[in-house]
Scaffold this motif. Structure first.
Motif, PDB file in Angstrom:
ATOM      1  N   GLU A 219       0.834  -1.213   0.000  1.00 18.43           N
ATOM      2  CA  GLU A 219       0.000   0.000   0.000  1.00 18.43           C
ATOM      3  C   GLU A 219       0.864   1.256   0.000  1.00 18.43           C
ATOM      4  O   GLU A 219       0.573   2.226  -0.714  1.00 18.43           O
ATOM      5  N   LEU A 220       1.934   1.244   0.792  1.00 17.01           N
ATOM      6  CA  LEU A 220       2.825   2.402   0.858  1.00 17.01           C
ATOM      7  C   LEU A 220       3.539   2.608  -0.475  1.00 17.01           C
ATOM      8  O   LEU A 220       3.651   3.740  -0.962  1.00 17.01           O
ATOM      9  N   ILE A 221       4.024   1.534  -1.086  1.00 17.65           N
ATOM     10  CA  ILE A 221       4.701   1.646  -2.371  1.00 17.65           C
ATOM     11  C   ILE A 221       3.750   2.181  -3.439  1.00 17.65           C
ATOM     12  O   ILE A 221       4.115   3.061  -4.234  1.00 17.65           O
ATOM     13  N   ALA A 222       2.519   1.686  -3.465  1.00 12.35           N
ATOM     14  CA  ALA A 222       1.540   2.172  -4.438  1.00 12.35           C
ATOM     15  C   ALA A 222       1.274   3.661  -4.248  1.00 12.35           C
ATOM     16  O   ALA A 222       1.148   4.410  -5.238  1.00 12.35           O
ATOM     17  N   PHE A 223       1.215   4.103  -3.007  1.00 12.82           N
ATOM     18  CA  PHE A 223       0.989   5.522  -2.721  1.00 12.82           C
ATOM     19  C   PHE A 223       2.158   6.356  -3.235  1.00 12.82           C
ATOM     20  O   PHE A 223       1.973   7.374  -3.908  1.00 12.82           O
ATOM     21  N   VAL A 224       3.372   5.916  -2.939  1.00 13.87           N
ATOM     22  CA  VAL A 224       4.578   6.643  -3.357  1.00 13.87           C
ATOM     23  C   VAL A 224       4.681   6.683  -4.878  1.00 13.87           C
ATOM     24  O   VAL A 224       4.946   7.734  -5.474  1.00 13.87           O
ATOM     25  N   LYS A 225       4.458   5.541  -5.530  1.00 15.58           N
ATOM     26  CA  LYS A 225       4.550   5.474  -6.988  1.00 15.58           C
ATOM     27  C   LYS A 225       3.454   6.300  -7.652  1.00 15.58           C
ATOM     28  O   LYS A 225       3.640   6.799  -8.772  1.00 15.58           O
ATOM     29  N   GLY A 226       2.315   6.448  -6.979  1.00 13.99           N
ATOM     30  CA  GLY A 226       1.250   7.283  -7.516  1.00 13.99           C
ATOM     31  C   GLY A 226       1.629   8.750  -7.560  1.00 13.99           C
ATOM     32  O   GLY A 226       1.096   9.514  -8.377  1.00 13.99           O
ATOM     33  N   ILE A 227       2.537   9.135  -6.699  1.00 11.93           N
ATOM     34  CA  ILE A 227       3.004  10.523  -6.670  1.00 11.93           C
ATOM     35  C   ILE A 227       4.204  10.711  -7.595  1.00 11.93           C
ATOM     36  O   ILE A 227       4.284  11.705  -8.333  1.00 11.93           O
ATOM     37  N   LYS A 228       5.134   9.773  -7.574  1.00 16.98           N
ATOM     38  CA  LYS A 228       6.359   9.867  -8.389  1.00 16.98           C
ATOM     39  C   LYS A 228       6.689   8.475  -8.932  1.00 16.98           C
ATOM     40  O   LYS A 228       7.400   7.697  -8.295  1.00 16.98           O
ATOM     41  N   PRO A 229       6.176   8.137 -10.110  1.00 13.43           N
ATOM     42  CA  PRO A 229       6.307   6.768 -10.623  1.00 13.43           C
ATOM     43  C   PRO A 229       7.740   6.292 -10.805  1.00 13.43           C
ATOM     44  O   PRO A 229       7.997   5.082 -10.741  1.00 13.43           O
ATOM     45  N   ASP A 230       8.685   7.205 -11.052  1.00 18.53           N
ATOM     46  CA  ASP A 230      10.051   6.775 -11.337  1.00 18.53           C
ATOM     47  C   ASP A 230      10.914   6.620 -10.082  1.00 18.53           C
ATOM     48  O   ASP A 230      12.095   6.276 -10.172  1.00 18.53           O
TER      49      ASP A 230
END
Length: 455
Positions: A219-230
């Motif tokens: 869930e945390l990774i998905a949140f972070v990637k949603g803000i900055k995918p790279d």
């Protein structure tokens, strides 16, 4: 006539078995007593164990799944007897080394893996992953608060030669909320243009916060990637391997990093670490470990491959034994009124059990009991000392076959408030059980804990 007499003797012996053998539970009582466990400690431990049958059954099911996963990976990668031999010198064309890295990549469902004896410990593996994938001007973000103590000098939180800070790499962290959950609002604000890598420590380290489940990490990774995918998401997976049926790489982690003298080494690996993840991230790490242009092509395996393979094969069941020990410790000490993290009824996401005693004497007595239960150096009495990489004296109990191996029965703690001890490991459940009982016996002997009759 002789045949009838023989038959009568056999019938007599069959009718009076109590004169020939003793009950196993009686001899077990006597064995624990001979090994220094008082009857009151033994009885209390057994009363705790009676409530853990269902938990232990679930652990065994997870271990069975992970055992098949490891076995399947070894078979799919065609591990052969030749893979166990190893190389010297440059290590070119090391079949066993290269195949082992394929096995790790298959287990973790990643593009590639780096598994080497030249990676000396978990801190080295993490430093290697960070230093190889960050460049001057980049920023490292920890959205789970303070990292493990030994990483403070790697990052430069505490100034140290060769730290990331010396190379112009900045660091920010977002502390967890008071209930131990992620502070998503401040994580969003903390991700900036220069944020290149996000590091997520799965286990609690020397903190009394909860460890994170694979689902929470996802869930945390998905949140972070949603803000900055790279952004690169790296998970410090130490103490978490094979605790669940999934690993962080199954839920979006670009790199998972760990030590072979913890869970995945199964107690047999004498040294080593691993980085599994995206091919580019692993290649960067290999270039940093060896040399640009050489990367994964060099690095002799030096005769340790059999232990790496066999340890990995045993890792799911060894981890299961350590998990049973952690749950037993939580239940035993929670029943005596001590604060434990995680609680005895909570789901487990790593093998570490924290017990807060509130005094240095309690921490020291616990560790001395664990040391007394060791197969190696049981006669040694551990004391706190100024260990490199830590900001306070640390006591460590680890009478291990592999020096510093924390998948073996071990306990350690910084001697500072809140005076919590961190217990982990046990190559077998039976040894973990004895070690925990021995820790309680030490506390009882030093009159730090009093067992009441009803306990």
């Amino acid at each position: 006539m002789t045949e009838n007499k023989a038959q009568m003797v056999c019938e007599k012996e069959h009718l009076q078995p109590e004169e020939k053998t003793s009950r196993p539970e009686d001899s077990l009582d006597q064995m624990y007593a001979a090994m220094g466990i008082g009857s009151n400690v033994y009885a209390y431990g057994n009363s705790v164990l009676e409530r853990l049958t269902d938990r232990f059954t679930q652990i065994d099911r997870t271990a069975e799944y992970n055992q098949l996963k490891v076995l399947g990976a070894m078979q799919a990668c065609q591990v052969s007897e030749a893979c166990l031999l190893g190389t010297t010198g440059y290590g070119y064309n090391d079949l066993g080394r290269d195949t082992l890295e394929q096995v790790y990549a298959k287990i973790f469902h990643t593009e590639d893996a780096l598994v080497r004896p030249q990676i000396t410990c978990g801190t080295h593996a993490l430093a290697l992953a960070l230093m190889s994938n960050l460049r001057p001007g980049d920023e490292l973000l920890s959205p789970v608060g303070k990292p493990y103590d030994t990483l403070e000098e790697v990052i430069g939180i505490r100034p140290s030669r060769g730290s990331l800070a010396e190379y112009g790499i900045t660091y920010r962290q977002v502390d967890l909320l008071p209930d131990g959950s992620f502070d998503y609002e401040n994580i969003r604000a903390g991700i900036r243009e220069q944020t290149r890598l996000v590091t997520i420590q799965r286990s609690k380290g020397y903190q009394t916060r909860p460890s994170f489940s694979v689902a929470q990490i996802g869930e945390l990774i998905a949140f972070v990637k949603g803000i900055k995918p790279d952004v690169i998401c790296m998970v410090d997976n130490c103490y978490g391997e094979f605790v669940e049926v999934q690993e962080p790489s199954d839920v979006g982690a670009d790199m998972v990093v760990g030590s072979l003298i913890k869970n995945p080494g199964g107690g047999l690996a004498p040294i080593g670490g691993y980085i599994a993840g995206k091919r580019a991230c692993v290649e960067n790490a290999a270039c940093r470990l060896t040399s640009p242009g050489l990367a994964k092509e060099v690095g002799a395996s030096l005769g340790v491959l059999k232990d790496f393979y066999q340890g990995l094969f045993l890792a799911p069941t060894v981890t299961a034994g350590a998990l049973k020990g952690a749950i037993f410790a939580a239940s035993l000490y929670e029943g005596l009124g001590f604060s434990v993290v995680p609680g005895s009824r909570e789901e487990r996401h790593d093998i570490i059990q924290a017990v807060t005693f509130g005094t240095p004497e309690g921490v020291i007595a616990f560790c001395q009991g664990i040391q007394a239960a060791a197969p190696v150096d049981s006669h040694v009495t551990p004391e706190p000392w100024d260990m490199p990489g830590y900001d306070a004296p640390v006591i460590m109990a680890a009478g291990a076959f592999v020096s510093g191996s924390s998948i073996e029965l071990s306990a350690d703690a910084p001697i500072k408030s809140p005076y919590a001890v961190y217990f982990q490991g046990g190559l077998t459940w039976q040894h973990a059980k004895y070690g925990i009982l021995r820790s309680l016996q030490s506390l009882v002997d030093q009159e730090i804990v009093t067992l009441l009759k009803e306990q």
